[in-house]
Design an enzyme around this catalytic site. Sequence first.
Site, mmCIF file in Angstrom:
data_model
loop_
_atom_site.group_PDB
_atom_site.id
_atom_site.type_symbol
_atom_site.label_atom_id
_atom_site.label_comp_id
_atom_site.label_asym_id
_atom_site.label_seq_id
_atom_site.Cartn_x
_atom_site.Cartn_y
_atom_site.Cartn_z
ATOM 1 C CE LYS A 13 59.079 -94.470 50.113
ATOM 2 N NZ LYS A 13 58.008 -93.472 50.240
ATOM 3 N NE ARG A 88 54.268 -97.171 47.156
ATOM 4 C CZ ARG A 88 55.256 -96.516 46.567
ATOM 5 N NH1 ARG A 88 56.463 -97.003 46.562
ATOM 6 N NH2 ARG A 88 55.041 -95.363 45.990
ATOM 7 N NE ARG A 122 59.590 -85.083 46.745
ATOM 8 C CZ ARG A 122 59.594 -86.262 47.353
ATOM 9 N NH1 ARG A 122 60.246 -86.445 48.463
ATOM 10 N NH2 ARG A 122 58.904 -87.252 46.852
ATOM 11 N NE ARG A 155 57.840 -87.823 41.694
ATOM 12 C CZ ARG A 155 58.196 -88.652 42.694
ATOM 13 N NH1 ARG A 155 59.438 -88.627 43.155
ATOM 14 N NH2 ARG A 155 57.335 -89.479 43.228
ATOM 15 N NE ARG A 166 52.701 -90.338 45.367
ATOM 16 C CZ ARG A 166 53.805 -89.617 45.530
ATOM 17 N NH1 ARG A 166 53.769 -88.309 45.374
ATOM 18 N NH2 ARG A 166 54.941 -90.188 45.851
HETATM 19 P P1 AMP Z 1 57.720 -93.407 44.641
HETATM 20 O O1 AMP Z 1 58.812 -92.712 43.899
HETATM 21 O O2 AMP Z 1 58.194 -94.573 45.472
HETATM 22 O O3 AMP Z 1 56.832 -92.465 45.408
HETATM 23 O O4 AMP Z 1 56.770 -94.070 43.521
HETATM 24 C C1 AMP Z 1 56.126 -93.287 42.547
HETATM 25 C C2 AMP Z 1 54.999 -94.071 41.929
HETATM 26 O O5 AMP Z 1 55.505 -95.270 41.303
HETATM 27 C C3 AMP Z 1 53.949 -94.580 42.904
HETATM 28 O O6 AMP Z 1 52.968 -93.594 43.207
HETATM 29 C C4 AMP Z 1 53.356 -95.755 42.133
HETATM 30 O O7 AMP Z 1 52.502 -95.309 41.097
HETATM 31 C C5 AMP Z 1 54.594 -96.348 41.476
HETATM 32 N N1 AMP Z 1 55.235 -97.375 42.331
HETATM 33 C C6 AMP Z 1 56.476 -97.319 42.912
HETATM 34 N N2 AMP Z 1 56.727 -98.445 43.611
HETATM 35 C C7 AMP Z 1 55.626 -99.227 43.482
HETATM 36 C C8 AMP Z 1 55.252 -100.509 43.976
HETATM 37 N N3 AMP Z 1 56.057 -101.218 44.777
HETATM 38 N N4 AMP Z 1 54.041 -101.007 43.625
HETATM 39 C C9 AMP Z 1 53.200 -100.323 42.819
HETATM 40 N N5 AMP Z 1 53.468 -99.100 42.332
HETATM 41 C C10 AMP Z 1 54.674 -98.546 42.652
#
Ligand code: AMP
Length: 225
Positions: A13, A88, A122, A155, A166
């Site tokens: 993404k 999400r 990563r 991370r 996840r």
């Molecule tokens: P990402 O960088 O999009 O993979 O997001 C990293 C983490 O942020 C996720 O594993 C969630 O813990 C949190 N997160 C990001 N976007 C959302 C969302 N729309 N709703 C809930 N948690 C989120």
Amino acid sequence: MNIILIGAPGAGKGTYAKFIKEKYGFPHISTGDLLREEVAKESELGVEARKYMSEGKLVPDDLVIRVLKSRIGLPDCKNGFLLDGFPRNVLQARELEKFLDVSVVLSLVVPKEVILDRLSGRRTCRNCKAIFHVRNIPPKKEGVCDKCGGELYQRDDEKPEVIENRLKIYEEQTKPLLDYYSKKGLLYEIDAKYPISEVDKILSQIDAVLEEKSREEKAKKLIWR
Ligand code: AMP
């Protein structure tokens, strides 16, 4: 044009969002990045969000919606933007509709084994957030960012035990969104399994959808004039 990018963690993404931002000029709004900024600032919201993020769980909807609303209220978002990582789940999608018209949803489709390899290898720069991969995009010097010399780290949520969690959450909560947006006629699937060396195969599919959508939006504006 308001674009939503959906994909499992590791589907790419962030990479494709950068491409769309550069080519079409839409700001890239990543709720993951917004939350990580709050965590780094140690704001009240960040401290709360961290508990969920470090375990790979979704942050409660009201917290995410709060950071999102304050970001898209900024002037650079007035002609549209690209949402990465939001919604999400279906509840977030319904909330979004209350304050925003979605123009198109791009779903990045990648097999699970590719995802696991991408995520576990990563590494991210602590300073400029550039992304590397221990095998596919190795930095010139191990552990050091090529772009700014910052430290590369893994991370918390890219450690193997958290990755599984996840992916499970993606299957259970985020995948139903595909059906939701498909029924609304907004969903476009992008075959995103290719490695970074063949990134053009993915970008050309994204381009084709966005060109078609922007032609449609221009035609709509002409009709309403
Ligand atoms: P990402 O960088 O999009 O993979 O997001 C990293 C983490 O942020 C996720 O594993 C969630 O813990 C949190 N997160 C990001 N976007 C959302 C969302 N729309 N709703 C809930 N948690 C989120």
